[in-house]
Design a protein around this motif. Structure first.
Motif, PDB file in Angstrom:
ATOM      1  N   ASP A   1     -46.278 -26.965  32.034  1.00  0.00           N
ATOM      2  CA  ASP A   1     -45.535 -27.323  30.827  1.00  0.00           C
ATOM      3  C   ASP A   1     -46.074 -26.499  29.658  1.00  0.00           C
ATOM      4  O   ASP A   1     -47.231 -26.667  29.242  1.00  0.00           O
ATOM      5  N   GLN A   2     -45.222 -25.621  29.123  1.00  0.00           N
ATOM      6  CA  GLN A   2     -45.667 -24.692  28.094  1.00  0.00           C
ATOM      7  C   GLN A   2     -46.117 -25.399  26.815  1.00  0.00           C
ATOM      8  O   GLN A   2     -46.905 -24.848  26.043  1.00  0.00           O
TER       9      GLN A   2
ATOM     10  N   ASN B   1     -39.995 -23.595  28.212  1.00  0.00           N
ATOM     11  CA  ASN B   1     -39.795 -24.343  29.450  1.00  0.00           C
ATOM     12  C   ASN B   1     -38.370 -24.184  29.956  1.00  0.00           C
ATOM     13  O   ASN B   1     -38.135 -23.984  31.154  1.00  0.00           O
TER      14      ASN B   1
ATOM     15  N   TYR C   1     -41.097 -25.890  24.151  1.00  0.00           N
ATOM     16  CA  TYR C   1     -39.993 -26.558  24.856  1.00  0.00           C
ATOM     17  C   TYR C   1     -38.935 -25.547  25.271  1.00  0.00           C
ATOM     18  O   TYR C   1     -38.443 -25.552  26.406  1.00  0.00           O
TER      19      TYR C   1
END
Length: 344
Positions: free
Chosen positions: A285-286, A226, A223
């Motif tokens: 999206d990582q 991102n 997150y």
């Protein structure tokens, strides 16, 4: 850190479900490739023979010996190295904002290789600590490239040129060590090309712990990666300490690449090819990209290793040759791709 607003919609739920499905299918493909890796080789084993060897556990059985002392360490090593290098490449591409960044392209592998050779020459009794030395070398190379690119403008060309300069510089010191300490050249060709021949479980004991930990940390920080990818100003406005997190990601990339190099040698292009393929399949999206790279990297490396040991049987090619055949044209393709930045 201030959380980003997250609105759950049916479409976002569907996308998340699709990504989870892709991850599951990739994990299944990795499992199938692992079974093929157990079966295929100079001495072919059927799935029935493997199952019987596992159930009986007879140390005197030939199939059991092949499985436990040859195929298992080789399969596990390929999966670990591939996953580590792919995740390392994804982290470097995100942190540096460059689609050409990967452990072998920007010199991270060269740094790990130099310190591995130095450890073998100066501290031969500490061979078990090879991954630690490799991590230090990889981190030094990554920080050097980042510092040069930051000072001169972190464009795509600058990062690649900085990586080439650092790699050449470190490679010169590697050659000096090999010249002054000829005994370290015993497995030089295999190390420089990269491969998994002759692996044993003891050589994977430390990396078998460090690589999963490194990948787990990268997934846990997906997150934040991102947010960092939105740019330092945006990340700062959201409460993210960009400098600290950037250093953490570079350290994780160095840890993963260093661990892989310490037992697999200077494997090339895994960290370049796999992240691009993973983005095509699962998006940017990582939180999903990192686990996808871990699974796909392991599968890609296993597939290359299976081809390397079976394509010209009974002769076996180093797996690094297969990767270079695939990776060279892909690197040229990226060079001639559209100009400008990369969407991370």
């Amino acid at each position: 850190m201030k959380p980003l607003q997250n609105i759950c919609t049916p479409s976002s739920s569907n996308r998340a479900g699709r990504k989870i499905l892709i991850l599951g299918l990739t994990a299944g493909a990795l499992l199938i490739l692992a079974v093929l890796s157990f079966c295929l080789g100079s001495s072919g084993l059927s799935p029935e023979q493997l199952w019987r060897a596992l159930i009986q556990g007879d140390a005197g059985d030939k199939a059991y010996q092949i499985l436990m002392y040859v195929r298992l360490p080789r399969t596990l090593g390929a999966a670990l190295a591939g996953g580590a290098l792919a995740v390392s490449g994804a982290l470097l591409q995100a942190v540096l904002g460059n689609p050409l960044a990967s452990p072998n392209v920007i010199g991270v592998n060269s740094g790990a290789g130099l310190f591995t050779m130095a450890a073998a020459a100066f501290f031969p009794g500490a061979i078990a600590l090879g991954p630690v030395f490799a991590f230090i070398g990889a981190l030094v190379a990554a920080l050097a490239v980042y510092a040069i690119a930051t000072r001169t403008g972190a464009s795509r060309r600058t990062i690649v040129l900085a990586g080439m300069a650092v790699s050449s510089f470190l490679g010169a010191f590697t050659d000096i060590i090999l010249t002054l300490f000829p005994e370290t050249q015993m497995n030089r060709i295999a190390f420089m090309i990269g491969g998994f021949s002759g692996l044993n479980m003891s050589s994977l004991s430390l990396v078998g712990i460090l690589i999963p930990i490194g990948i787990a940390l990268a997934i846990a920080l997906g997150y934040e990666l991102n947010v960092l990818s939105l740019g330092e100003e945006v990340a700062g406005s959201l409460g993210l300490r960009a400098g600290i997190y950037r250093t953490v990601y570079l350290a994780l990339a160095a840890l993963l690449a260093g661990c892989a190099v310490s037992f697999a040698g200077l494997l090339g292009f895994v960290g370049l090819i796999v992240p691009h393929a993973a983005r095509f399949l699962i998006g940017t999206d990582q939180r999903y990209l990192i686990p996808m790279c871990a699974l796909a990297g392991g599968g890609f490396t296993l597939a290359c290793d299976i081809v390397a040991r079976t394509a010209f049987a009974p002769f076996e090619l180093p797996v690094g040759i297969i990767m270079s055949i695939l990776g060279g044209p892909f690197f040229v393709y990226l060079l001639f791709r559209r100009k400008g930045g990369m969407r991370i």
